[in-house]
Design a protein around this motif. Structure first.
Motif, PDB file in Angstrom:
ATOM      1  N   VAL A 290      -9.147  -1.725   5.366  1.00 20.14           N
ATOM      2  CA  VAL A 290     -10.044  -2.270   4.351  1.00 20.14           C
ATOM      3  C   VAL A 290     -11.405  -1.575   4.359  1.00 20.14           C
ATOM      4  O   VAL A 290     -11.831  -1.024   5.382  1.00 20.14           O
ATOM      5  CB  VAL A 290     -10.229  -3.799   4.510  1.00 20.14           C
TER       6      VAL A 290
ATOM      7  N   LYS B 220      -3.949  -7.281   5.591  1.00 17.40           N
ATOM      8  CA  LYS B 220      -3.727  -6.338   4.494  1.00 17.40           C
ATOM      9  C   LYS B 220      -3.638  -4.915   5.024  1.00 17.40           C
ATOM     10  O   LYS B 220      -2.954  -4.077   4.462  1.00 17.40           O
ATOM     11  CB  LYS B 220      -4.826  -6.479   3.454  1.00 17.40           C
TER      12      LYS B 220
ATOM     13  N   ASP C  76      -6.041  -4.006  -3.582  1.00 19.27           N
ATOM     14  CA  ASP C  76      -6.543  -5.355  -3.804  1.00 19.27           C
ATOM     15  C   ASP C  76      -8.064  -5.315  -3.702  1.00 19.27           C
ATOM     16  O   ASP C  76      -8.624  -4.452  -3.030  1.00 19.27           O
ATOM     17  CB  ASP C  76      -5.955  -6.278  -2.737  1.00 19.27           C
TER      18      ASP C  76
ATOM     19  N   HIS D 120      -7.499  -3.037   0.799  1.00 21.98           N
ATOM     20  CA  HIS D 120      -8.391  -4.019   0.193  1.00 21.98           C
ATOM     21  C   HIS D 120      -9.809  -3.451   0.198  1.00 21.98           C
ATOM     22  O   HIS D 120     -10.240  -2.838   1.177  1.00 21.98           O
ATOM     23  CB  HIS D 120      -8.379  -5.344   0.961  1.00 21.98           C
TER      24      HIS D 120
ATOM     25  N   HIS E  39     -13.752  -4.761  -0.498  1.00 16.73           N
ATOM     26  CA  HIS E  39     -14.663  -5.881  -0.723  1.00 16.73           C
ATOM     27  C   HIS E  39     -16.034  -5.307  -1.055  1.00 16.73           C
ATOM     28  O   HIS E  39     -16.636  -4.613  -0.243  1.00 16.73           O
ATOM     29  CB  HIS E  39     -14.751  -6.761   0.535  1.00 16.73           C
TER      30      HIS E  39
END
Length: 469
Positions: free
Chosen positions: A113, A110, A211, A188, A190
């Motif tokens: 992140v 991706k 994302d 991304h 998380h």
């Protein structure tokens, strides 16, 4: 360790943005080597990890070995074993509609992140999710919780010996630093934590259409059927509930049990808690403490309120503010308006709710937000299937608790309020990768069959195609 300065965060973000393409194009061999070095460092620092967790949580060496080190070791070994296979393009098979097309999925990083980790498993969770991000070929900013400083120091030491900051950067800080990170554009994000903070993270991600994976929590129930070995089931629940002093997102939050078993259940809880932790759990070398004063006050206040509203203490109930100690506590007759029944407990307090018919228990679960986990204890397969069909949860374990997170072929994640997206193993790799669809046309392009101008022949061709599909 001091918080990472805003200027350092900006510099690290900038150098990672420049380095992302290099890491993206790393080979399976390179990524495997990084992960092997990480595994070696984890195993060689086990004593330091155990000491740090004891200082932060009063967590025993054995509990650290099981829930922190082994969990990371298991995850790293799984990724190392399978990464070359995971990175390969995967054929999705041919179609009658596209006989001349070779279709496959290509897994690409991706890019840049951000991983934000919580305090409850301050070694396991950063390492497990970082491993997936590395496996997928991303550059990563790893934001650690400010509430586990001793463990953070070990995490930082391990990571900085292996990775350059343009590949993996460890960030320490509080709300200011986290907010600054969330204002940046990541491919991304998380996040592991509470649903309340998860909403803030999701809102920040939406500004850049990043994302996102959210591992949240909720009130995860355990449901007893009538036809079980009560002692065995209660021992399962005790371990899952009171490991890490209940500060586990997938710990059973409350127990739903048949009313006719009330007396036997409560007697067995008293017996098995004493077997597990002795007459005074405060002296047990195996029992952890609450992470900080804020969490201790939240839990002690909810417990006090519950007692004042008529809750009955089945076992435990003692506290010691100096040590941030709350005994493994089991309650019955807890008011539904008490925070213990409205909010995720995230501590060593287990309310028992008694039901007459399973429909009552299912209704009780479904009136709340969808939980991260749901546990069913029964020897009747129809009972288990019925509970699963009539409820919704991120995961379910039958006749045990919490072990589903370690299964190498199962994803970990929630649903709606308990989380979005999945992690661990192949699912972790997939979460940090873009699954790119590729249609490779051989010989004649399909578009040629429908070329302008449209005629009666075009209509007949479409009609023929629809008939054979």
């Amino acid at each position: 360790m001091a918080n990472t300065s805003i200027s350092d965060i900006d510099n690290l973000y900038s150098v990672q943005a420049k380095h992302r393409e290099t890491v993206k194009h790393s080979t399976a061999q390179q990524r495997t080597k990084w992960l092997e070095e990480l595994l070696k460092a984890v195993l060689s620092n086990e004593d330091a990890i155990q000491k740090a967790l004891y200082l932060d949580f009063h967590k025993s060496a054995m509990e650290t070995a099981i829930t922190e080190v082994f969990a990371v070791e298991h995850e790293l070994k799984q990724i190392i074993k399978h990464l070359t296979k995971w990175m390969k393009d995967k054929s999705v098979g041919r179609s009658l509609l596209f006989p001349n097309v070779s279709a496959y999925l290509h897994y690409e990083a991706k890019g840049q992140v951000l991983i934000i980790t919580p305090w409850n498993y301050p070694f396991q969770l950063p390492m497990v999710h970082l491993a997936a991000a590395i496996a997928a070929g991303n550059v990563t900013m790893l934001k650690l919780s400010e509430f586990a400083p001793n463990t953070n120091q070990v995490v930082r030491t391990i990571i900085e010996k292996i990775f350059k900051p343009e590949h993996v950067a460890v960030i320490e800080g509080e709300v200011t630093e986290t907010t600054h990170l969330l204002n940046k554009r990541f491919d991304h994000i998380h996040f592991t934590g509470s649903p309340a903070v998860g909403k803030i993270v999701m809102q920040a991600a939406s500004l850049h259409l990043a994302d996102i994976t959210l591992e949240l929590g909720g009130k995860s129930p355990a449901i007893f059927d009538r036809n079980i070995s009560l002692r065995k089931a209660i021992k399962n629940v005790i371990w899952a509930k009171f490991v890490n002093a209940g500060q586990t997102c997938i710990a059973p939050d409350y127990l739903l049990a048949p009313r006719q078993l009330k007396s036997e259940i409560e007697q067995l809880f008293k017996q098995e808690l004493e077997h597990a932790f002795g007459e005074n759990p405060q002296h047990s070398p195996d029992y952890a403490r609450i992470i900080n004063e804020k969490q201790y006050k939240r839990l002690s206040s909810a417990l006090s309120d519950a007692k004042s509203l008529g809750a009955q203490v089945v076992a435990g109930g003692s506290l010691d503010e100096r040590e941030r100690y709350i005994a493994p506590t089991v309650l019955s007759n807890v008011a539904t308006s008490n925070p213990l029944m409205t909010d995720e407990i995230f501590g060593p307090i287990l309310p028992i709710i008694y039901y007459n018919q399973i429909a009552e228990a299912i209704s009780f679960v479904n009136q709340k937000e969808k939980p991260l986990a749901l546990y069913v204890f029964s020897q009747d397969n129809k009972f288990c299937k019925h509970v699963i069909r009539q409820t919704s949860a991120g995961s379910t374990c039958i006749n045990d608790a919490m072990i589903q997170i370690l299964h190498p072929n199962l994803p970990f994640g929630g649903v709606n309020n308990s989380g979005i997206g999945q992690s661990t193993g192949w699912y972790g790799f997939k979460s940090f990768s873009h699954e790119r669809a590729v249609a490779d046309v051989k010989l004649i392009p399909m578009s040629k069959m429908f070329w302008f101008p449209y005629t009666e022949k075009t209509y007949k061709l479409l009609k023929w195609i629809k008939r054979i599909l």
